[in-house]
Scaffold this motif. Structure first.
Motif, PDB file in Angstrom:
ATOM      1  N   PRO A   1       0.818  -1.211   0.000  1.00  0.00           N
ATOM      2  CA  PRO A   1       0.000   0.000   0.000  1.00  0.00           C
ATOM      3  C   PRO A   1       0.851   1.261   0.000  1.00  0.00           C
ATOM      4  CG  PRO A   1      -0.795  -1.565   1.621  1.00  0.00           C
ATOM      5  CD  PRO A   1       0.515  -2.086   1.124  1.00  0.00           C
ATOM      6  N   ASN A   2       0.370   2.264  -0.719  1.00  0.00           N
ATOM      7  CA  ASN A   2       1.063   3.541  -0.791  1.00  0.00           C
ATOM      8  C   ASN A   2       0.322   4.591   0.022  1.00  0.00           C
ATOM      9  OD1 ASN A   2       2.983   2.575  -2.728  1.00  0.00           O
ATOM     10  ND2 ASN A   2       1.357   2.676  -4.258  1.00  0.00           N
ATOM     11  N   THR A   3       1.021   5.669   0.316  1.00  0.00           N
ATOM     12  CA  THR A   3       0.372   6.808   0.958  1.00  0.00           C
ATOM     13  C   THR A   3      -0.432   7.565  -0.088  1.00  0.00           C
ATOM     14  OG1 THR A   3       2.208   6.976   2.507  1.00  0.00           O
ATOM     15  CG2 THR A   3       0.772   8.890   2.303  1.00  0.00           C
ATOM     16  N   VAL A   4      -1.624   8.009   0.271  1.00  0.00           N
ATOM     17  CA  VAL A   4      -2.472   8.727  -0.669  1.00  0.00           C
ATOM     18  C   VAL A   4      -2.873  10.053  -0.067  1.00  0.00           C
ATOM     19  CG1 VAL A   4      -3.375   6.658  -1.779  1.00  0.00           C
ATOM     20  CG2 VAL A   4      -4.518   7.558   0.235  1.00  0.00           C
ATOM     21  N   ALA A   5      -3.275  10.979  -0.947  1.00  0.00           N
ATOM     22  CA  ALA A   5      -3.683  12.314  -0.506  1.00  0.00           C
ATOM     23  C   ALA A   5      -5.035  12.265   0.181  1.00  0.00           C
ATOM     24  CB  ALA A   5      -3.744  13.254  -1.714  1.00  0.00           C
ATOM     25  N   ALA A   6      -5.323  13.294   0.960  1.00  0.00           N
ATOM     26  CA  ALA A   6      -6.596  13.355   1.685  1.00  0.00           C
ATOM     27  C   ALA A   6      -7.766  13.401   0.729  1.00  0.00           C
ATOM     28  CB  ALA A   6      -6.605  14.586   2.587  1.00  0.00           C
ATOM     29  N   SER A   7      -8.878  12.804   1.158  1.00  0.00           N
ATOM     30  CA  SER A   7     -10.076  12.750   0.339  1.00  0.00           C
ATOM     31  C   SER A   7     -11.048  13.835   0.778  1.00  0.00           C
ATOM     32  CB  SER A   7     -10.705  11.359   0.462  1.00  0.00           C
ATOM     33  OG  SER A   7     -11.808  11.228  -0.389  1.00  0.00           O
ATOM     34  N   SER A   8     -12.288  13.738   0.282  1.00  0.00           N
ATOM     35  CA  SER A   8     -13.303  14.739   0.572  1.00  0.00           C
ATOM     36  C   SER A   8     -13.667  14.745   2.055  1.00  0.00           C
ATOM     37  CB  SER A   8     -14.552  14.446  -0.264  1.00  0.00           C
ATOM     38  OG  SER A   8     -14.978  13.122  -0.036  1.00  0.00           O
ATOM     39  N   ALA A   9     -14.329  15.811   2.464  1.00  0.00           N
ATOM     40  CA  ALA A   9     -14.716  15.951   3.870  1.00  0.00           C
ATOM     41  C   ALA A   9     -15.862  15.015   4.204  1.00  0.00           C
ATOM     42  CB  ALA A   9     -15.121  17.393   4.146  1.00  0.00           C
ATOM     43  N   ALA A  10     -16.010  14.705   5.494  1.00  0.00           N
ATOM     44  CA  ALA A  10     -17.056  13.803   5.956  1.00  0.00           C
ATOM     45  C   ALA A  10     -18.430  14.450   5.809  1.00  0.00           C
ATOM     46  CB  ALA A  10     -16.813  13.437   7.412  1.00  0.00           C
ATOM     47  N   PRO A  11     -19.474  13.643   5.600  1.00  0.00           N
ATOM     48  CA  PRO A  11     -20.834  14.190   5.553  1.00  0.00           C
ATOM     49  C   PRO A  11     -21.233  14.751   6.914  1.00  0.00           C
ATOM     50  CG  PRO A  11     -20.890  11.802   5.570  1.00  0.00           C
ATOM     51  CD  PRO A  11     -19.456  12.188   5.395  1.00  0.00           C
ATOM     52  N   ALA A  12     -22.107  15.733   6.883  1.00  0.00           N
ATOM     53  CA  ALA A  12     -22.483  16.428   8.123  1.00  0.00           C
ATOM     54  C   ALA A  12     -23.444  15.615   8.965  1.00  0.00           C
ATOM     55  CB  ALA A  12     -23.100  17.785   7.783  1.00  0.00           C
TER      56      ALA A  12
END
Length: 695
Positions: free
Chosen positions: A463-474
């Motif tokens: 596994p590689n390091t990946v960039a941050a994804s979208s924000a969590a739903p409210a």
């Protein structure tokens, strides 16, 4: 000696804290084991006792810092309550590592756990590493170190065993005596309060005396670190692993398909395989496979050549090998002709090679056939069957060993394993073969399973390091589940192929929306806590007009209580698949994929990997599914684009791994057809600020 690993396995001076001369006491046993002339440990052994000056012929001192020369390794057998103060003594004496044999710690309950924590705090304060507590001890057969409960040292060899169970330290000794297995290092970690399996494996990976690492694992403190450590080793050194505690009755209840199918044991075994380990199912196989890999190269292919003096046993072995995914190919006419030169007229040079019952010529026929197969490029391993008469003749085994040596001298690196079917009176002949470095497995079933388990393994894509994804739903419910429309919206934003849906709040609204959408449609009830909708009659497929949509909505309200419903266009017919993700508390993000829909748990046909994965790893994951043929177009269905599915699977794994706010992801079903893929249902469980599920 500053390096604690060197001090643990190759100490110059060992102290037994709690030494005794009283037979039956642990302090006496460890002094005797360490000082045994048979073991041949060349280092110094001293005792620590409050009043004695000599015990069992060994100098004894009241404290560790009273010893005239530095101590590298302390073996602690004092009562549990004394451990924190003993560790402080180790620190004052600059001892880098201690092995705590004593029990009475976390394994006994809350009071013992508190005592164990105090000992760990003392160890950290004084820079002392701890093995244990509540453990079997440590062995280095090459330097004669027996700092363990074992009654003797195993034979010297290339297997190093790392185990939580002290019983397997004993088993290693008995298998060594009975089977001639050679061991390098043995360490039992007990409670793993400090030193864990990854610490030891990292050392053994670069230890020149260790040819094979055998692991018996009950639990993991840091599964991701363990994975990384094993993956860094398996390209150059075999690792054989057994994970215990796999009984389904011990698996937790799960609210999603992904959680149900990716239990702790499933994730652990998948991670071990992904790291390149040879995973086995029982302790006997653990040592059997490790010994085989210490004696012979790994199997690098599927084609097996068999030589037998019993046609029936040859056929049985063929069946068993093929059931393990191996093959017994027919030999070429040229190779058959070469082998036939030494066979009687009624012998068979095909594969299996049958030398018949011409006993007087057994040594010549077995030796010539082994050498011919070892030097050919038509098989990847050779398995002589030594049955009754051939096993009883020592000259047959000698001929096989000579043929192996000649083949090695000629450059052949194929493995050779014996299938041994013989009475006990032939045990001496078997021992000669084992001494020559040839595994001798009992009966065809044992041979087939052991040989298959030695297949060459290399770490899959890491596994590689990946960039941050979208924000969590409210919004999410009390259990952390996001509303389905929000989950679909997040997948759509990420660019995944969703089937759009509309949330409707009444029968009239549902009918109108369906007419605008175009029939046929699917209606699904949306209620808090409604997990497996199909099981509860909360999904209606193929609704073809306004009235059927309105009736379905009204039925949901009557049976399930008031609430909204989700409306989607009916997906095209296709193969139902699943892609899921879960954050394992030890191994971190994992991804799974396989057959989905209502059959997901019935067939349990999934692959699991640590996430994120790339496209190549996703392809390998799909190709190992039992239902792989369904992708090729089964009974007239259009074929599924495996590369496209692998790309989607890899992308989902990347997105999930980056979405640190997401605890579980369940895309099921994902409809696959000749035209592409459509996500028709999804569940997402959110983590709270502390990293636990339930927002």
């Amino acid at each position: 000696m500053s390096d604690w690993r060197t001090a643990l396995f190759n100490p110059r001076r060992v102290a037994v804290v709690g030494a005794s001369a009283t037979p039956g006491k642990a302090g006496a046993l460890f002094l005797s084991n360490l000082a045994s002339a048979e073991s041949g440990f060349a280092g110094d052994v001293i005792g620590i006792h409050p009043s004695a000056t000599e015990l069992l012929g060994r100098p004894t001192f009241p404290r560790l810092d009273a010893a005239p020369s530095p101590v590298d390794l302390a073996i602690i057998v004092t009562p549990a309550a004394t451990l924190p103060s003993v560790i402080e003594d180790c620190g004052r004496a600059s001892i880098p590592v201690a092995v705590v044999i004593s029990g009475g710690f976390a394994e006994t309950g809350a009071e013992g756990a508190l005592l164990q924590q105090k000992a760990i705090e003392a160890a950290r304060t004084h820079s002392v590493r701890l093995v244990g507590p509540n453990c079997f001890g440590v062995i280095n057969a090459h330097c004669g170190l027996n700092a363990s409960l074992s009654i003797g040292l195993p034979r010297k060899g290339g297997i190093s065993l790392v185990t939580q169970s002290g019983a397997y330290g004993m088993a290693a000794y008995s298998r060594s005596i009975d089977e001639g297995m050679g061991f390098s290092k043995i360490v039992a970690l007990g409670n793993k309060a400090d030193v864990d399996e990854a610490d030891i494996i990292a050392y053994l990976g670069s230890d020149p005396e260790t040819r094979v690492i055998a692991l018996l694992l009950e639990s993991f403190r840091d599964g991701r670190r363990l994975f990384e450590t094993i993956a860094a080793i398996t390209s150059s050194k075999p690792v054989v692993a057994l994970k215990t505690g796999r009984n389904p009755s011990a698996q937790r209840a799960a609210a999603s398909h992904t959680a149900a199918l990716s239990s702790d044991s499933v994730v652990a075994e998948a991670a071990l395989r992904q790291a390149g380990a040879h995973v086995v199912d029982d302790g006997f196989s653990l040592l059997e496979v490790a010994a085989s890999l210490a004696r012979q190269p790994p199997l690098r292919g599927r084609r097996i050549g068999i030589i037998t003096n019993s046609g029936g046993v040859g056929v049985e072995l063929t069946d068993l090998l093929e059931s393990q995914g191996l093959a017994v190919p027919e030999l070429s006419p040229e190779l058959q002709q070469k082998i036939a030169q030494t066979l009687p007229p009624h012998g068979s040079p095909a594969n299996p090679v049958d030398v018949t019952t011409d006993w007087a010529r057994f040594p010549q026929m077995y030796g010539a056939a082994v050498e011919a197969l070892m030097r050919s490029d038509e098989v990847d391993a050779v398995v002589p069957v030594l049955l009754q008469r051939s096993a009883l003749m020592p000259e047959v085994g000698d001929a096989v060993a000579v043929a192996l040596r000649k083949s090695r001298d000629a450059g052949s690196q194929k493995p050779l394993h014996i299938c041994w079917v013989a009475p006990r009176v032939a045990d001496a002949n078997r021992a000669r073969l084992l001494e020559a470095g040839i595994p001798c497995h009992l009966w065809p079933a044992g041979t087939a399973s052991a040989l298959a388990a030695t297949s060459a393994r290399a770490a899959d894509a890491r596994p590689n390091t990946v960039a941050a994804s979208s924000a969590a739903p409210a919004l999410c419910d009390a259990d952390g589940w996001a509303p389905t429309p929000q989950a679909f919206s997040l997948l759509a934003q990420a660019g995944f192929p969703i089937e759009p849906l509309v949330c409707v709040s009444s029968a009239e609204e549902a009918a109108a929306a369906a007419e605008h959408m175009g029939f046929p449609v699917v209606l699904k009830a949306e209620r808090p806590g409604l997990v497996h909708k199909s099981d509860q009659g909360a999904v209606r497929l193929g609704l073809a007009d306004r009235d059927s949509v309105a009736r379905a909505f009204t039925d949901f309200s009557h049976r399930l209580g008031p609430g909204p419903a989700l409306l989607q266009r009916q997906a095209k017919p296709g193969l139902e698949l699943v892609i899921g993700g879960r954050r394992d508390p030890s191994f971190g993000p994992i991804v799974l994929a396989g057959l989905g829909g209502v059959w997901i748990e019935a067939f349990n046909d999934i692959g699991v990997r640590l996430a994120p994965i790339d496209i190549d790893e996703a392809v390998r994951m799909v190709e190992k599914l039992k239902g792989r043929r369904l992708f090729e177009g089964f009974r007239g269905a259009p074929p599924i684009d495996i590369l496209m599915f692998a790309r989607l699977l890899a992308d989902v794994s990347q997105w999930f791994a980056a979405a640190s706010w997401l605890d579980e992801l369940d895309i099921n079903p994902l409809i696959a057809s000749g035209d592409g893929f459509e996500i028709v249902d999804v569940r997402m469980r959110i983590r709270n600020a502390e990293g636990d599920p339930h927002a």
